[in-house]
Design an enzyme around this catalytic site. Structure first.
Site, PDB file in Angstrom:
ATOM      1  N   TYR A 141       0.815  -1.216   0.000  1.00 59.74           N
ATOM      2  CA  TYR A 141       0.000   0.000   0.000  1.00 59.74           C
ATOM      3  C   TYR A 141       0.850   1.269   0.000  1.00 59.74           C
ATOM      4  O   TYR A 141       0.404   2.308  -0.453  1.00 59.74           O
ATOM      5  CB  TYR A 141      -0.908   0.033   1.233  1.00 59.74           C
ATOM      6  N   LYS A 190       4.418 -14.875   1.748  1.00 57.04           N
ATOM      7  CA  LYS A 190       4.613 -15.576   0.478  1.00 57.04           C
ATOM      8  C   LYS A 190       6.125 -15.768   0.315  1.00 57.04           C
ATOM      9  O   LYS A 190       6.747 -15.306  -0.642  1.00 57.04           O
ATOM     10  CB  LYS A 190       3.990 -14.747  -0.667  1.00 57.04           C
ATOM     11  N   ASP A 222      -1.540 -18.103   0.159  1.00 53.12           N
ATOM     12  CA  ASP A 222      -2.536 -18.778  -0.691  1.00 53.12           C
ATOM     13  C   ASP A 222      -3.179 -19.942   0.058  1.00 53.12           C
ATOM     14  O   ASP A 222      -4.405 -20.112   0.058  1.00 53.12           O
ATOM     15  CB  ASP A 222      -1.928 -19.221  -2.040  1.00 53.12           C
ATOM     16  N   ASP A 246      -5.711  -7.217   4.058  1.00 59.26           N
ATOM     17  CA  ASP A 246      -6.930  -6.624   3.485  1.00 59.26           C
ATOM     18  C   ASP A 246      -7.779  -7.717   2.843  1.00 59.26           C
ATOM     19  O   ASP A 246      -8.986  -7.818   3.070  1.00 59.26           O
ATOM     20  CB  ASP A 246      -6.544  -5.564   2.446  1.00 59.26           C
ATOM     21  N   ASP A 250     -11.579  -9.643   4.398  1.00 65.31           N
ATOM     22  CA  ASP A 250     -12.876  -9.697   3.695  1.00 65.31           C
ATOM     23  C   ASP A 250     -13.311 -11.156   3.555  1.00 65.31           C
ATOM     24  O   ASP A 250     -14.479 -11.499   3.734  1.00 65.31           O
ATOM     25  CB  ASP A 250     -12.783  -9.062   2.291  1.00 65.31           C
TER      26      ASP A 250
HETATM   27  C1  IPM Z   1     -10.143  -1.629   4.400  1.00 62.53           C
HETATM   28  C2  IPM Z   1     -10.504  -0.995   3.076  1.00 62.53           C
HETATM   29  C3  IPM Z   1      -9.419   0.008   2.697  1.00 62.53           C
HETATM   30  C4  IPM Z   1      -8.107  -0.745   2.604  1.00 62.53           C
HETATM   31  C5  IPM Z   1      -9.682   0.797   1.393  1.00 62.53           C
HETATM   32  C6  IPM Z   1     -10.989   1.556   1.461  1.00 62.53           C
HETATM   33  C7  IPM Z   1      -8.544   1.704   1.031  1.00 62.53           C
HETATM   34  O1  IPM Z   1     -10.661  -1.973   2.100  1.00 62.53           O
HETATM   35  O2  IPM Z   1      -9.983  -0.888   5.382  1.00 62.53           O
HETATM   36  O3  IPM Z   1     -10.021  -2.842   4.457  1.00 62.53           O
HETATM   37  O4  IPM Z   1      -7.837  -1.371   1.589  1.00 62.53           O
HETATM   38  O5  IPM Z   1      -7.351  -0.710   3.573  1.00 62.53           O
HETATM   39 MG    MG Z   2     -10.581  -3.945   2.844  1.00 65.30          MG
END
Ligand code: IPM
Ligand code: MG
Length: 351
Positions: A141, A190, A222, A246, A250
């Site tokens: 990032y 990785k 992975d 990240d 999710d």
């Molecule tokens: C998160 C979000 C952010 C990230 C985005 C909105 C930049 O997806 O906080 O997980 O990738 O960190």
């Molecule tokens: Mg995110």
């Protein structure tokens, strides 16, 4: 106690869920005779529209001066032009960097009443109780980024770089957290391909030597992605690079029934933290009053615990959330019919 809390509602459903998190914090303050002073500032697309920047210097300063920051979400189709120089997400990234919040703590728990809300089989969900510690101010990032026109065409470059100290501080935090839990750290990388991962692994092994009571396992990202679905109960604390974290969080939200459930705390070396649900701005449901506020409300519980050191209040708030879920008072993402406001009010009543 007296505490200054900055609210950054942001875009999409951000304002709706932050309103409920704030309502709940106000109730906590009332019941505990605490004085929470709230100040609202802009971040993300709304800040671009009004101030020309996704995060102003004044807002950064207000956050630095506060005891804690509660954040909604940033981004949306209106600001999604891939060629735009200014993007809402830059505000969030700058906030994390300027406040030196190097660790993003994302707990994943499944409430028993929500087993049916997850697309996974119940046996895959048994005993899931894990925390992902995502490195937040380095890695892919924040590496050098550029575009260049070459003879072979246009080229885009992102870089993944880490200093050893950046790895050490976040892994150290993961070990301290694991010591209060099931005493297992899984460091995810990785290392079969990336040199930054080989450094990560080396530093993690060094940190482990100072924590003989906690076991360290290395796992490739992975295969970790797969194990999160097939056997998530084996994990306690996962610590990993910014973008790996990240993506994995999710994915892990599927274990909790909905992306709307997961809270997070972005922490550094002081008490100051930024607390935000892991979900995004969800433009498709914004303004309809149906967003799930539990991720934001549970983030408020983390705020009470970490930044304000009010652990009894944090526990009570988490119990109140649990009891509202038990009563089936949940939003559409969890198969319920409740509105955002109804969930917030119910949590207040349960407190
Ligand atoms: C998160 C979000 C952010 C990230 C985005 C909105 C930049 O997806 O906080 O997980 O990738 O960190
Ligand atoms: Mg995110």
């Amino acid at each position: 106690m007296k505490a200054n809390i900055v609210c950054l509602p942001g875009d999409g459903i951000g304002p709706e869920v932050i309103a409920e998190a704030r309502r709940v914090l106000e109730e906590v303050a009332r019941r505990g005779a605490h004085q929470f002073v709230f100040a609202e500032h802009m971040i993300g697309g709304v800040a671009i529209d009004k101030l020309g920047t996704p995060l102003s210097d004044a807002t950064v300063q207000a956050c630095k001066d506060a005891d804690a920051v509660l954040l909604g979400a940033v981004g949306g189709p209106k600001w999604d032009d891939p060629n735009a120089k200014i993007r809402p997400e830059q505000g969030l990234l700058r906030l994390r960097k300027d406040l030196e919040l190097f660790a993003n703590v994302r707990p994943v728990r499944l409430h028993p009443a929500l087993v049916d809300a997850s697309p996974l089989k119940p046996e895959r969900l048994a005993d899931v109780d894990l925390v992902v510690v995502r490195e937040l101010t380095g890695g892919l990032y924040f590496g050098e980024r550029r575009r260049e026109k070459t003879e072979r065409g246009e080229r885009a470059i992102d870089t993944l770089a880490y200093y050893d100290y950046e790895v050490r501080r976040v892994v150290e935090l993961a070990f301290r957290l694991a010591a209060t839990r099931k005493r297992k750290v899984t460091s995810v990388d990785k290392a079969n391909v990336l040199d930054s991962s080989r450094l990560w692994r080396q530093v993690a092994a060094e940190v482990a030597k100072d924590h003989p009571d906690v076991t360290l396992t290395h796992h490739l990202v992975d295969s970790c992605a797969m194990r999160l679905i097939t056997n998530a109960a084996e994990f306690d604390v996962i610590v990993t690079e910014n973008m790996f974290g990240d993506i994995l969080t999710d994915e892990a939200s599927v274990l909790a029934g909905s992306l709307g459930m997961l809270p997070s705390a972005s922490l550094g070396s002081s008490k100051l933290g930024v607390y935000e649900p892991i979900h995004g701005s969800a433009p498709d449901i914004a303004g309809k009053g149906v967003a799930n506020p539990i991720g934001a409300i549970s983030s408020a519980a983390m705020l009470l615990r970490h930044s304000l050191r009010l652990s009894a209040e944090a526990d009570a708030l988490e119990r109140a959330v649990d009891s509202v879920i038990e009563r089936g008072l949940v939003t559409g993402d969890l198969g319920g019919k409740a509105t955002t406001v109804e969930v917030g009010r119910a949590v207040c009543e349960s407190l």
